[in-house]
Design a protein around this motif. Structure first.
Motif: not given
Length: 163
Positions: A96-107, A129-139
């Motif tokens: 899945k390729v999408d934006f994931f919000n602060r709860q890590l739920v896809s858009s 990756f050492t940061g937070s994956p929240v509020n980002r586009y993820l594969i």
């Protein structure tokens, strides 16, 4: 970005020419993908297209191409999209390729991530990756999900798409 996808079998791979006397001959490819129901899509594969697990795709492979549906495309048949991400389809594994919000739920609200200590969280260049994956586009690559809404999964791998 508004990611959409198309899955099918690669039936042709050709060089794609940006202009006449293109100095980048061979750097851009055109993948023709057929889904088995008569639908065909051409994906323009650029040097920057991300291939999940860095696989090499050949004619006959089953793939899913992800593209930004908000980018203008030529009004031609078959449709031609710029591939942002390509994945070779595997049994019992999904991408899945999408934006994931602060709860890590896809858009689209269909998938929630539960990242564990076993989940690889990487950059597109395979560095950790050492940061937070929240509020980002993820594969995201994953297998089992819950039957809840949204479905929940502990992904095998998360690739952070830094802009």
């Amino acid at each position: 970005m508004n990611f959409m996808s198309f899955s099918g079998t690669v039936t042709m791979i050709n060089d794609f020419f940006i202009m006449q006397n293109d100095p980048n001959v061979g750097c851009y490819k055109l993948f023709t993908v057929e889904n088995g129901n008569g639908a065909i899509v051409n994906f323009v594969v650029e040097p920057s297209t991300y291939f999940v697990d860095h696989v090499t795709v050949k004619v006959g492979d089953d793939v899913t191409g992800f593209y930004d549906a908000d980018v203008p495309v030529p009004l031609i048949y078959p449709p031609q999209y710029r591939a942002v991400v390509m994945a070779k389809n595997r049994s019992n594994e999904f991408v899945k390729v999408d934006f994931f919000n602060r709860q890590l739920v896809s858009s689209d609200g269909s998938l929630q991530l539960n990242i564990s200590s076993q989940t690889k969280v990487l950059l597109e260049n395979d560095q950790t990756f050492t940061g937070s994956p929240v509020n980002r586009y993820l594969i995201v690559t994953y297998s089992a999900t819950t039957r809840s809404i949204p479905a929940q999964t502990t992904p095998r791998q998360v690739i952070v798409m830094c802009e």
